[in-house]
Design a protein around this motif. Structure first.
Motif, PDB file in Angstrom:
ATOM      1  N   PHE A 189      -7.508  -3.036  -6.388  1.00  0.00           N
ATOM      2  CA  PHE A 189      -7.557  -3.180  -4.942  1.00  0.00           C
ATOM      3  C   PHE A 189      -8.996  -3.376  -4.460  1.00  0.00           C
ATOM      4  CE2 PHE A 189      -8.472  -0.918  -0.956  1.00  0.00           C
ATOM      5  CZ  PHE A 189      -7.767  -1.711  -0.051  1.00  0.00           C
ATOM      6  N   ALA A 223      -5.928   4.092  -3.930  1.00  0.00           N
ATOM      7  CA  ALA A 223      -5.853   2.801  -4.613  1.00  0.00           C
ATOM      8  C   ALA A 223      -6.818   2.758  -5.789  1.00  0.00           C
ATOM      9  CB  ALA A 223      -6.171   1.675  -3.627  1.00  0.00           C
ATOM     10  N   LYS A 254       0.223   0.450 -11.120  1.00  0.00           N
ATOM     11  CA  LYS A 254       0.760   1.814 -10.992  1.00  0.00           C
ATOM     12  C   LYS A 254       2.236   1.871 -11.351  1.00  0.00           C
ATOM     13  CE  LYS A 254      -2.667   3.354  -7.636  1.00  0.00           C
ATOM     14  NZ  LYS A 254      -2.938   3.877  -6.289  1.00  0.00           N
ATOM     15  N   ASP A 306      -2.639  -3.858  -7.701  1.00  0.00           N
ATOM     16  CA  ASP A 306      -2.752  -2.398  -7.739  1.00  0.00           C
ATOM     17  C   ASP A 306      -1.369  -1.750  -7.803  1.00  0.00           C
ATOM     18  OD1 ASP A 306      -4.591   0.017  -7.352  1.00  0.00           O
ATOM     19  OD2 ASP A 306      -3.168   0.298  -5.690  1.00  0.00           O
ATOM     20  N   TYR A 307      -0.412  -2.297  -7.027  1.00  0.00           N
ATOM     21  CA  TYR A 307       0.955  -1.774  -7.059  1.00  0.00           C
ATOM     22  C   TYR A 307       1.585  -1.958  -8.436  1.00  0.00           C
ATOM     23  CZ  TYR A 307       6.005  -2.498  -6.890  1.00  0.00           C
ATOM     24  OH  TYR A 307       7.339  -2.501  -7.192  1.00  0.00           O
ATOM     25  N   SER A 320      -8.990  -7.024  -3.402  1.00  0.00           N
ATOM     26  CA  SER A 320      -8.768  -7.087  -1.958  1.00  0.00           C
ATOM     27  C   SER A 320     -10.081  -6.996  -1.175  1.00  0.00           C
ATOM     28  CB  SER A 320      -7.823  -5.969  -1.528  1.00  0.00           C
ATOM     29  OG  SER A 320      -6.551  -6.126  -2.110  1.00  0.00           O
ATOM     30  N   GLY A 324      -7.727   2.086   1.397  1.00  0.00           N
ATOM     31  CA  GLY A 324      -7.489   2.214  -0.038  1.00  0.00           C
ATOM     32  C   GLY A 324      -7.864   3.581  -0.571  1.00  0.00           C
ATOM     33  N   LEU A 348      -3.758  -6.017  -3.550  1.00  0.00           N
ATOM     34  CA  LEU A 348      -2.781  -4.957  -3.305  1.00  0.00           C
ATOM     35  C   LEU A 348      -1.593  -5.073  -4.251  1.00  0.00           C
ATOM     36  CD1 LEU A 348      -2.830  -4.840   0.590  1.00  0.00           C
ATOM     37  CD2 LEU A 348      -3.162  -2.869  -0.910  1.00  0.00           C
ATOM     38  N   LEU A 353       0.831  -1.209   0.000  1.00  0.00           N
ATOM     39  CA  LEU A 353       0.000   0.000   0.000  1.00  0.00           C
ATOM     40  C   LEU A 353       0.864   1.258   0.000  1.00  0.00           C
ATOM     41  CD1 LEU A 353      -3.027   0.787   0.105  1.00  0.00           C
ATOM     42  CD2 LEU A 353      -2.795   0.946   2.601  1.00  0.00           C
TER      43      LEU A 353
END
Length: 415
Positions: free
Chosen positions: A346, A342, A399, A395-396, A350, A337, A392, A129
């Motif tokens: 996510f 986020a 990005k 999402d990381y 998640s 989030g 997570l 995160l």
């Protein structure tokens, strides 16, 4: 005439002797009352007041001592169920260890890594995160992976230290609980003094891992040691020791931010501070949830031993409490989030995944079955923890890839 008087006198003497004999035989009968001595002495006194001959005290006592009074049968105690003795592990990692090392491996639960994974997940989540918050310099997957592996090592060591401290606190309670009676300290394989030394060694190893992180992590991690020490005491004074365990096991939800260089106390990082706080609270709710299921395995023994737990307090409403905790966990996770900015991966992966897996677990777990509670405690860790981690991580990566594409486009434009 004299012969007639002599015959009458002799007959009277015989009558007196017959009466005396019948009286003494009555004394020799087994008394129906539980206090025959008092009754006999009362009878003797009454007969003494009448015109019968005096019966001597010694003769009465002799007759009473020879009288046969059947004893009252005492109920035989019901046999207690025999529990199997300790046997060394025959399979797995522990079966390969020397006999001198084996009790210490059991003490730190080396053969039961689920607790360490529960401790590791909050560290992993905070790392994943926090990484996108470093944009436009989101770290590459390699340093994020390295940081996560350091957290995994620290979780294994610190969870072992926490288990040793817990067993030291509970050394007089564990022998009375079926599941814990064969723990090393409870069965006498490790002395309390040796366990204290072992705890010190584990804490030093944990400190060595902690020093691999940025220095700020040391200041963030130190307060958690107080919670590690106090949790075993909580079960003696409150029905909610799981809340203290949640505060302890969720500390990693904060640690990922300073580990990647995000200063939570800096004024420009208010969004990161809010995300860390919400993620921490979400983990507390999750810890109470899964440990409430875990506590149902010992609910009968805990009641006998005087150990308090949320499972005992809310036994009849456990499913409702679990549902409330699940909704709270997912809502706080979604809030974290939002604070961190986020994306859809996510919220779908998640938050949505956690809601589904928690719902299935709460519906299907049989709280009256020790085996079923244990199965869901282990597999619920991987199901819920896994989907949150995947969301997570996705999402990381999204990005990070977007950042790399922007860097490449800017490089092309500059050329």
């Amino acid at each position: 005439m004299s012969s007639l008087l002599s015959a009458l006198s002799s007959r009277r003497a015989l009558c007196h002797n017959a009466k005396l004999t019948r009286h003494l035989m009555g004394l020799a009968r087994p008394a129906r009352s539980p206090r025959p001595t008092t009754t006999t002495m009362t009878t003797i006194n009454i007969n003494h007041r009448s015109h019968q001959p005096r019966v001597s005290y010694h003769a009465t006592r002799k007759l009473l001592s020879t009288a046969t009074i059947p004893p009252t049968p005492s109920p035989s105690p019901s046999p207690s169920p025999s529990l199997p003795p300790y046997t060394p592990p025959q399979t797995g990692l522990l079966s390969l260890l020397p006999a001198a090392v084996l009790p210490y491996a059991e003490l730190c639960r080396l053969d039961k890594p689920t607790g360490s994974i529960y401790l590791f997940f909050p560290c992993l989540w905070s790392t994943l995160l926090a990484a996108p918050l470093l944009a436009p310099s989101i770290p590459s997957p390699l340093p994020v992976l390295g940081t996560s592996l350091l957290f995994l090592s620290g979780a294994l060591i610190m969870r072992g230290a926490g288990c040793t401290i817990n067993d030291l606190w509970d050394r007089n309670l564990d022998p009375h609980v079926t599941r814990t009676r064969l723990r090393p300290i409870a069965r006498g394989a490790v002395s309390p003094q040796a366990a204290i030394v072992f705890t010190g060694a584990q804490l030093l190893a944990g400190l060595g891992i902690l020093l691999q992180f940025p220095l700020e992590c040391f200041y963030y991690a130190t307060p958690s040691l107080v919670l590690v020490t106090l949790y075993p005491l909580a079960k003696r004074v409150t029905y909610y020791p799981q809340a203290v365990l949640g505060l302890t096991f969720s500390w990693g939800a904060v640690m990922g931010f300073p580990a990647l260089g995000v200063d939570l106390l800096a004024s420009q990082n208010q969004a990161a501070l809010a995300a860390a706080g919400l993620l921490y609270a979400s983990n507390v709710a999750w810890t109470v949830l899964y440990d409430m299921i875990y506590a149902h395995m010992d609910i009968k023994d805990d009641a006998k031993a005087g150990i308090k737990s949320i499972a005992l307090k809310h036994d009849a409403q456990t499913k409702q409490v679990l549902t409330g905790l699940a909704v709270t966990q997912v809502a706080l996770l979604a809030g974290a989030g939002v604070a961190a900015g986020a994306g859809p991966a996510f919220f779908i992966g998640s938050c949505g995944g956690a809601l589904v897996t928690l719902g299935i677990m709460i519906k299907r777990v049989n709280l009256k079955s020790v085996k079923d509670c244990w199965w869901w405690f282990i597999n619920g860790c991987w199901l819920t923890g896994g989907v949150i981690s995947v969301g997570l991580g996705a999402d990381y990566l999204v990005k990070y890839i977007q950042q790399e594409e922007l860097v490449q486009e800017s490089g092309v434009l500059s050329a």
